[in-house]
Enzyme design. Structure first.
Site: not given
Length: 258
Positions: A147, A238-240
């Site tokens: 991300n 996805t990561c945040v």
């Protein structure tokens, strides 16, 4: 000067030396932190510029006609595979920047910090879970990407959590294109959740419908999509930021070519 005064003077000098030492340590710490931050920023820009060079080469091998309701995606896989034989597909999500060749390694680590040309790059690349096979049998195809704040990779997957994106029906068909087929998936769930293994399962024991129901209930929006035991889905993850939170999109296969 009596002994008491002498002792007081020595104590004051000792305190001043100690204060200076503490200030020096603090100064060195912040200089190191600044240098580390500058190095990180420099690496970030280098990774971004490297990506731009790679993208410039790749864009000549695919074409997307967005003038129609469901965009037409045409990909020439042969030259892309010459760049990287790990290429297995191409992914497109409307009204995001997500239009990339998808690679697959023997693990889920390599493409976290390597570009499609296998050069080291913290931007990584879009990759499919190493457990998946595009043979029409897998129930849950999983695709990962970073991300990035510059919007590359899965940096615009965050768009899918905005009402202006998910309320537009034209956005809700995700395409996964292979050399032989075009798989179209209807979005049925988007959400954020703490990192877990549940939604990235690839094997099921007569509990797939229960699994689908859980994913659907997590969604920030009700897409009103019916889900059945014999469905097949696509998961984008996805990561945040730098947290242990994940942003996830699930979509149901609506054109099963097998």
């Amino acid at each position: 000067m009596n002994n008491t005064d002498f002792i007081m003077v020595m104590k004051m000098k000792k305190k001043r030396r100690l204060r200076k030492q503490v200030l020096y340590v603090i100064l060195i710490f912040f200089i190191g932190l600044f240098a580390l931050s500058m190095f990180g920023m420099l690496k970030w820009f280098m990774d971004h510029n490297h990506y731009l060079e790679v993208e410039k080469e790749l864009v000549q091998y695919y074409e997307i006609d967005e003038t129609v309701k469901v965009p037409v995606v045409n990909v020439d896989f042969e030259p892309i595979r010459k760049i990287n034989s790990d290429t297995v597909a191409f992914i497109y999500v409307k009204n995001t920047n997500i239009s990339y060749p998808v690679v697959q390694a023997s693990d889920n680590k390599f493409y976290l910090n390597h570009s499609i040309n296998k050069e080291s790059n913290n931007a990584g690349w879009i990759f499919m879970d190493y457990r998946n096979r595009l043979d029409g049998n897998d129930k849950n195809i999983i695709v990962y990407g970073h991300n990035r704040v510059d919007g590359i990779m899965f940096g615009t997957l965050r768009n899918t959590l905005k009402s202006e994106w998910y309320s537009n029906e034209d956005n809700l068909v995700v395409q996964l294109v292979t050399e032989d087929e075009i798989y179209k998936y209807q979005v049925f769930s988007v959400y954020k959740i703490k990192a877990e293994d549940y939604y990235i399962r690839t094997e099921f024991d007569n509990d797939f419908k229960e699994f689908l129901d859980v994913l659907k209930k997590r969604s920030v929006y009700d897409f009103k999509i019916n889900l059945e035991e014999d469905d097949k889905i696509l998961t984008l993850s996805t990561c945040v930021g730098f947290s242990d939170t994940r942003l996830v999109l699930h979509a149901k296969l609506i054109k099963d070519t097998n």
